[in-house]
Design a protein around this motif. Structure first.
Motif, PDB file in Angstrom:
ATOM      1  N   VAL A  11       0.059   4.275  -0.370  1.00 44.03           N
ATOM      2  CA  VAL A  11      -0.537   5.416   0.312  1.00 44.03           C
ATOM      3  C   VAL A  11      -0.245   5.334   1.815  1.00 44.03           C
ATOM      4  O   VAL A  11       0.174   6.300   2.446  1.00 44.03           O
ATOM      5  CB  VAL A  11      -2.055   5.482   0.057  1.00 44.03           C
ATOM      6  N   ASP A  49       0.854  -1.172   0.000  1.00 46.19           N
ATOM      7  CA  ASP A  49       0.000   0.000   0.000  1.00 46.19           C
ATOM      8  C   ASP A  49       0.899   1.234   0.000  1.00 46.19           C
ATOM      9  O   ASP A  49       1.462   1.601   1.030  1.00 46.19           O
ATOM     10  CB  ASP A  49      -0.921  -0.009   1.227  1.00 46.19           C
ATOM     11  N   SER A  74      -3.590   2.360  -3.185  1.00 45.79           N
ATOM     12  CA  SER A  74      -4.138   1.982  -1.878  1.00 45.79           C
ATOM     13  C   SER A  74      -4.869   0.645  -1.971  1.00 45.79           C
ATOM     14  O   SER A  74      -5.189   0.163  -3.064  1.00 45.79           O
ATOM     15  CB  SER A  74      -5.106   3.051  -1.373  1.00 45.79           C
TER      16      SER A  74
END
Length: 763
Positions: free
Chosen positions: A561, A559, A610
């Protein structure tokens, strides 16, 4: 209460009308909506004219990795053997697995894969008890199958990373001492032409060198347009019986095939806001040249040695090399309202769930050139001994797996289609006059006769290396009327991945977007899995069992983000059930309930880079059985109920796809014991969600299929000649087997009524 009185009470309880009631009552899954527990199934094996629970020599590979009677194991497993495959005239794994409760067909990627779900989760596929990465990308060769095992629930304790629903283990044919050969020809009304042979026996006089060779030559057409397929398969193996204590087996499997890639039909939004399925008959919405070619080499070495009377060791070495070349045509609905422009180039966007279908379908070509190598080392040890009044069967071992893959992805300059970037690149930088030339009007255009544009360009190169090491210990304990299982496993896993975009493409589109290469290596993650179970033999005919088992599977997702690796998926199953042998053991039933919770299910989020992470829960109930009605008349049957859902998921998420709430099957066979036999079967599959996303709320309708078969083995040929006539989908029902679970809304079509004939001769 003494045991005799207890037996009398159990005998009364075990009447079939009471069994179902108790199966519901004993499980918290049905007492409270949020509590569920396990499943169990017995071994269904057709042997001549009777069907019964039995033990086969390789059952151990899936259940306990050691020989053990499944009636004494507090786990769920079903075995479909060679005789049942032959009597049903099964043509693929879908036919085979339709006999088993709570097993459903999944996205088969254009008809090129064997993909199934068990208890609401994707099934892991194994071959001869060892996992081979990429195996699910090939369709099983039924002629080389001795039997198929399906183990319900997590098996990470023995096999490492996997989904918690269970596994499918394909057991291949092995060399036998008794000489036997068979040749078979399989034909059907649509153009199937399949020739196979199978020969085994001893290569020397003292029977210490055994051989087997299985081969298939296929040049067939299917019921869909442009569905020609070809296959050459050969599988020789040799077993050297070095001594009473030692045997060594060498095997090799070569498979070369070309199969069509066919996404079926489309689910499209109508003007009333509902969903329709395009009625296309045998037409291809894609293109006749859409296909995949693959060549696989599998090498195996297995050494088994009895060190003492109580200690057996087994070493397995496997290597698989796979080459794949695919030109795959995908398609999607694209109305005028969904179109736009990028860098002045018209872009045919997807309607998805926003625009009513106006007849426009856009096609694009995805090309893959992939090679992979898999190496597996497995060292197993089985020890049997007594400690006091307890008998132990201990299985312990070490597994090591390395999987390497290199893939080049490309697309067509004139059929670039879906991706805005590649469409803009085709039109603006390559000068393609119409990068959307794969588009057509479904209502008016002749879209079936199209040729390959042959203008592919490279997008990117990818490579990955997976490594996994595991060590495990499992103990099957017998103590009086009790049977226990307890096990633990530790795994260590890592993945290295690189992606490099084509430099010309990167440079050309740099003003529009930055294409960044990737080079990541996931740090080694470790996991511990376990299982505990108990079975109590209440009487000779009745037992009750329960178990808890865990699973894990890496997400392989970073991920960007949140700046962290997504945690692996962790699954836990709770199961409770009963096994019954009634009417002098002619009627065998297994009833069970289960609950499976899977944490850390990860899907790409709305923000690029994400991931949304949530839970998936499955609860269900199962019945499987067999009934030897007379010496000539036998039946097998199953029923499964599954309630599967996502928990704490985003509002945009609907539910898991291709999972029927109810499924059932039954087959009735008659065999005169001399020359002929016949069978008829009914398969029911309930409604299924067609897409994981809310807004795509189309449903694949329930369907019921009726199949019939009859065979004749004349006495004048010493019953070595077998002629078989079969009719699948007798009433020619239209149905959908599965959806692709994508925003493109592809839906796969079931086969129409099909008459087939098969002739085989043994010598």
């Amino acid at each position: 209460m003494n045991k005799k009185l207890l037996a009398q009470l159990i005998s009364e309880w075990a009447r079939p009308r009471n069994v179902l009631a108790l199966g519901l009552a004993v499980s918290p899954a049905f007492a409270f909506a949020d509590d569920a527990t396990g499943n169990e199934m017995d071994v269904l094996v057709v042997t001549g004219t009777s069907i019964k629970q039995t033990l086969t020599s390789n059952i151990a590979q899936s259940t306990m990795r050691t020989e053990a009677d499944l009636t004494e194991i507090p786990r769920s497993a079903v075995v479909i053997n060679r005789d049942l495959l032959d009597q049903q005239s099964a043509s693929d794994m879908s036919d085979v697995l339709s006999n088993i409760s709570n097993v459903s067909e999944s996205n088969n990627y254009g008809g090129t894969r064997d993909q199934f779900s068990i208890r609401g989760f994707d099934a892991s596929v194994y071959e001869d008890g060892t996992r081979i990465y990429g195996l699910a990308s090939d369709k099983a060769v039924l002629e080389d199958i001795e039997y198929v095992e399906v183990v319900k629930g997590p098996e990470s304790i023995l096999y490492g990373n996997m989904n918690p629903g269970g596994l499918i283990n394909i057991i291949g044919k092995k060399p036998q001492e008794e000489q036997s050969s068979q040749i078979a020809l399989d034909l059907d009304e649509h153009g199937k032409q399949r020739l196979s042979f199978d020969s085994t026996g001893s290569a020397n006089e003292d029977g210490t060198l055994l051989y087997r060779i299985v081969g298939v030559a296929d040049d067939s057409e299917g019921w869909r347009d442009d569905s020609d397929s070809r296959q050459t398969y050969i599988a020789p193996s040799v077993t050297w019986v070095a001594s009473e204590d030692t045997q060594i087996t060498l095997s090799y499997k070569y498979n070369k095939e070309k199969v069509p890639f066919d996404r079926g039909t489309l689910a499209v939004l109508n003007s009333s806001g509902g969903w329709d399925f395009l009625d296309i008959g045998s037409k291809r919405l894609g293109a006749g040249f859409s296909s995949q070619e693959r060549t696989t080499h599998k090498f195996g070495l297995e050494i088994e040695h009895d060190i003492t009377d109580v200690w057996t060791t087994r070493l397995k070495l496997k290597h698989q090399k796979r080459e794949y070349d695919g030109t795959r045509v995908h398609f999607y609905a694209s109305s005028a309202a969904s179109r736009g422009t990028t860098a002045g180039i018209p872009i045919y966007g997807q309607d998805q769930n926003k625009n009513a279908f106006d007849g426009t379908i856009n096609r694009y070509i995805g090309g893959d050139d992939t090679s992979s190598d898999t190496d597996i080392v497995s060292w197993e040890n089985q020890l049997t001994f007594d400690i006091g009044e307890a008998y132990h069967q201990v299985t312990t071992g070490i597994d090591a797996t390395r999987y390497r893959e290199n893939k080049t992805t490309s697309t067509s300059a004139s059929w670039s289609g879906l991706n805005q970037l590649t469409t803009a690149y085709s039109g603006r930088f390559l000068g393609t006059s119409d990068p959307n030339s794969g588009a057509y009007d479904y209502n008016s255009d002749n879209f079936t006769n199209v040729s390959n544009p042959d203008d592919m360009f490279k997008i990117q190169d990818e490579s990955q290396t997976l490594t996994e090491y595991g060590i495990y210990l499992n103990d099957l304990i017998e103590y009086g009327d009790w049977h226990f299982v307890a096990g633990v496993r530790a795994d260590r896993y890592s993945r290295k991945y690189t992606k490099n975009y084509d430099e010309t493409l990167q440079s050309a589109v740099s003003a529009l977007v930055t294409l960044e290469n990737e080079d990541t290596k996931r740090p080694y993650e470790t996991n511990v899995s376990g299982q505990l179970g108990a079975l109590y033999q209440i009487t000779d005919n009745v037992s009750a069992f329960s178990n808890i088992a865990t699973s894990y599977m890496p997400n392989n997702a970073y991920d960007s983000v949140a700046n962290h690796w997504v945690d692996p998926q962790d699954g836990t199953q709770y199961e409770i059930g009963t096994k019954l042998a009634l009417l002098d053991k002619k009627l065998n039933l297994t009833l069970s309930t289960y609950r499976i919770d899977l944490d850390n299910v990860a899907y790409a989020g709305d923000v690029t880079g994400s991931y949304d992470v949530y839970k998936q829960r499955s609860r269900g109930f199962e019945i499987d059985g067999d009934y030897a009605i007379t010496d000539q008349l036998t039946a097998i049957f199953s029923y499964g109920y599954t309630d599967v859902e996502f928990v704490n998921a985003p509002d945009t998420v609907n539910k898991p796809v291709n999972i029927p709430e109810n499924n059932a099957s039954t087959w009735l066979f008659y065999n005169d014991g001399e020359e002929w036999g016949a069978g008829t079967g009914i398969v029911y599959v309930g409604d299924r969600a067609g897409n994981r996303r809310k807004g795509y709320d189309y449903t694949l309708d329930a369907y019921t299929l009726v199949n019939m078969t009859a065979w004749y083995q004349p006495a004048f040929a010493d019953r070595q000649l077998r002629l078989q006539l079969s009719v699948a989908n007798l009433f020619d029902e239209d149905y959908y087997t599965a959806s692709s679970d994508s925003t493109q809304n592809a839906v796969y079509l079931g086969s129409p009524r099909t008459v087939s004939v098969k002739a085989s001769y043994k010598f």
